[in-house]
Design a protein around this motif. Sequence first.
Motif, mmCIF file in Angstrom:
data_model
loop_
_atom_site.group_PDB
_atom_site.id
_atom_site.type_symbol
_atom_site.label_atom_id
_atom_site.label_comp_id
_atom_site.label_asym_id
_atom_site.label_seq_id
_atom_site.Cartn_x
_atom_site.Cartn_y
_atom_site.Cartn_z
ATOM 1 N N LEU A 1 -4.986 11.344 -5.489
ATOM 2 C CA LEU A 1 -6.273 10.637 -4.994
ATOM 3 C C LEU A 1 -7.271 11.209 -6.110
ATOM 4 N N TRP A 2 -8.342 10.642 -5.864
ATOM 5 C CA TRP A 2 -9.453 11.025 -6.971
ATOM 6 C C TRP A 2 -9.740 12.446 -7.178
ATOM 7 N N HIS A 3 -9.689 13.183 -5.705
ATOM 8 C CA HIS A 3 -9.813 14.743 -5.874
ATOM 9 C C HIS A 3 -8.623 15.444 -6.054
ATOM 10 N N PRO A 4 -8.567 16.090 -7.225
ATOM 11 C CA PRO A 4 -7.468 16.792 -7.806
ATOM 12 C C PRO A 4 -6.728 17.657 -6.462
ATOM 13 N N GLY A 5 -5.260 17.380 -6.607
ATOM 14 C CA GLY A 5 -4.580 18.287 -5.803
ATOM 15 C C GLY A 5 -4.289 17.483 -4.418
ATOM 16 N N THR A 6 -5.114 16.504 -4.236
ATOM 17 C CA THR A 6 -4.972 15.653 -2.877
ATOM 18 C C THR A 6 -4.089 14.490 -3.134
ATOM 19 N N VAL A 7 -3.060 14.522 -2.429
ATOM 20 C CA VAL A 7 -1.988 13.595 -2.338
ATOM 21 C C VAL A 7 -2.144 12.546 -1.136
ATOM 22 N N ASN A 8 -2.290 11.165 -1.278
ATOM 23 C CA ASN A 8 -2.596 10.219 -0.148
ATOM 24 C C ASN A 8 -1.486 10.272 0.795
ATOM 25 N N PRO A 9 -1.849 10.595 2.061
ATOM 26 C CA PRO A 9 -0.918 10.804 3.271
ATOM 27 C C PRO A 9 -0.325 9.660 3.534
ATOM 28 N N VAL A 10 -1.095 8.517 3.550
ATOM 29 C CA VAL A 10 -0.887 7.159 4.119
ATOM 30 C C VAL A 10 -0.630 5.729 3.088
ATOM 31 N N ALA A 11 0.070 4.923 3.407
ATOM 32 C CA ALA A 11 -0.288 3.644 2.723
ATOM 33 C C ALA A 11 -1.352 3.118 3.146
ATOM 34 N N ALA A 12 -2.367 3.060 2.314
ATOM 35 C CA ALA A 12 -3.919 1.995 2.651
ATOM 36 C C ALA A 12 -3.657 0.766 2.119
ATOM 37 N N ILE A 13 -3.742 -0.256 2.941
ATOM 38 C CA ILE A 13 -3.469 -1.573 2.597
ATOM 39 C C ILE A 13 -4.742 -2.361 2.957
ATOM 40 N N LYS A 14 -5.071 -3.189 1.895
ATOM 41 C CA LYS A 14 -6.041 -3.908 1.946
ATOM 42 C C LYS A 14 -5.617 -5.351 2.391
ATOM 43 N N VAL A 15 -6.246 -5.919 3.453
ATOM 44 C CA VAL A 15 -5.766 -7.230 3.729
ATOM 45 C C VAL A 15 -7.034 -7.985 3.856
ATOM 46 N N VAL A 16 -6.990 -9.250 3.160
ATOM 47 C CA VAL A 16 -8.228 -10.064 2.486
ATOM 48 C C VAL A 16 -8.552 -11.078 3.931
ATOM 49 N N ARG A 17 -9.749 -11.133 3.865
ATOM 50 C CA ARG A 17 -10.195 -11.977 5.536
ATOM 51 C C ARG A 17 -9.676 -13.299 5.366
ATOM 52 N N HIS A 18 -9.520 -14.126 4.571
ATOM 53 C CA HIS A 18 -8.979 -15.383 4.416
ATOM 54 C C HIS A 18 -7.309 -15.373 5.085
ATOM 55 N N ASN A 19 -6.671 -14.130 4.650
ATOM 56 C CA ASN A 19 -5.415 -14.153 5.307
ATOM 57 C C ASN A 19 -5.277 -13.209 6.454
ATOM 58 N N LEU A 20 -6.308 -12.680 6.898
ATOM 59 C CA LEU A 20 -6.160 -11.608 7.945
ATOM 60 C C LEU A 20 -5.287 -12.167 9.163
ATOM 61 N N TYR A 21 -5.245 -13.264 9.558
ATOM 62 C CA TYR A 21 -4.322 -13.760 10.498
ATOM 63 C C TYR A 21 -3.024 -14.613 10.211
ATOM 64 N N ARG A 22 -2.832 -14.623 8.955
ATOM 65 C CA ARG A 22 -1.595 -14.992 8.565
ATOM 66 C C ARG A 22 -1.191 -13.679 7.406
ATOM 67 N N PRO A 23 -0.958 -12.622 7.836
ATOM 68 C CA PRO A 23 -0.685 -11.589 7.150
ATOM 69 C C PRO A 23 0.661 -11.577 6.320
ATOM 70 N N THR A 24 1.187 -12.396 5.597
ATOM 71 C CA THR A 24 2.235 -12.082 4.857
ATOM 72 C C THR A 24 2.128 -11.108 3.774
ATOM 73 N N SER A 25 0.863 -11.292 3.215
ATOM 74 C CA SER A 25 0.788 -10.416 2.074
ATOM 75 C C SER A 25 0.981 -8.866 2.488
ATOM 76 N N LEU A 26 0.687 -8.607 3.732
ATOM 77 C CA LEU A 26 1.080 -7.075 4.164
ATOM 78 C C LEU A 26 2.299 -6.677 3.684
ATOM 79 N N PHE A 27 3.185 -7.603 3.642
ATOM 80 C CA PHE A 27 4.667 -7.294 3.540
ATOM 81 C C PHE A 27 5.079 -7.342 1.932
ATOM 82 N N HIS A 28 4.260 -8.068 1.263
ATOM 83 C CA HIS A 28 4.294 -7.873 -0.237
ATOM 84 C C HIS A 28 3.743 -6.532 -0.741
#
Length: 422
Positions: free
Chosen positions: A169-196
Amino acid sequence: MTVLALPREALVAADLQRQSAHWLSAAVTFEDAEEFASAQAWASVEAQTGLPLRRQLGAAVRELVALGREAHALATAARTDASRLPAAARAVQVFRRRYTQVETTLEFFGDAVNSRTSAGLRATLRLLDSLAVQGMAPVLVPAGIPVPPVLCYVDKGLGASILRAGIRLWHPGTVNPVAAIKVVRHNLYRPTSLFHETGHQVAHLTLWTGSVRDAIAGVLVGEPGLARMWEPWASEIAADVFAFLSTGYASVAALYDVVGDARTILRWPLGDPHPVGWLRTRLGCALCRAAGWGAGPWDGLEDAMLAAHPASSADPSVADLLARSAEYLLALAGACLGAPVPALGGRPMASALDPGRVSPAALAALERSAGAGAWTSPHWRRAEGIRLVALAGLREAEDPDHAPAWIERARAWMSSAPPAGG
């Protein structure tokens, strides 16, 4: 001790003390997680996601505050000891830069968590967190790879994105512990991009991208110009294949809605890791055929795209590559579906995610067996949540007359989701 004899030194030392006090007081506010996201929003994040994230962020804040206190102590000492002035100046500079790095990290995750602004959004995003983990498990568990927790958030734009678990991550030595996934509003309720996006995470962990690249190269071995075009797209193609294996044709139709802008669908920006939208859509349709599904709504989608955006409309330097690539699409689709996954002992991704489970016929069978309860029952949400996303997306895509009803059904189903285990 060297007493400060020069007025200039005294002024500099006093200012360093002032600066360090300012940045330290700002850093101390980071100790309260609600500075970045509401208590309700944090509470909506599953424990297996929220706890490691809070621990990682908390450690970064504690390190920052300790660094700030050290800088402030040096600045204070420099007011009476000139020999401490250079060290104090360096410490304050290091501290203020570290502050910015930690702030960037905290703001990113705070904004992500705080996007859960209403009860409906909190339910939807919590469901997506769960579905993302469920989608990765059939591949990662047999491979002996821990399934990373997922934090989904909603934001503007056309396409989704992922900040993969395990990266720095931006802070040295910090490793991202989670997969942070952005889902856009127009596909929020058709979230196939989640699996991409989870496909990117899985491909990275299983070393699959290189195999997809090799599979592409094998098909295009006699076309070096096309190979140079296609091989750099392997990462995005792998993620598209993963989304297809997870949600079927729904992922293809949703993808076309993202790439179908007339200004860009036929363009090939140099360095773009994504395939030309025209080819990417056609490859998705070819995946449906390569999976053995025969004729279906993908035929109509492809014909509509070709009518609206003929290859002849592309820049001449690209049009020829598009036309030549079209001859290989079915072979490329089959090669990508069969690309071995190193972490699965060389078995293809389709061995863990059977495309037959998301074929139109299989989804119709699910629809019949689940009935109306599919959209209200906690059992069906837990057992078949991903396939219900695939079913809703398929029905929305194949029947424009009834698309609004399916969109609303998916929205109601996702936004009323109870807490996990409910």
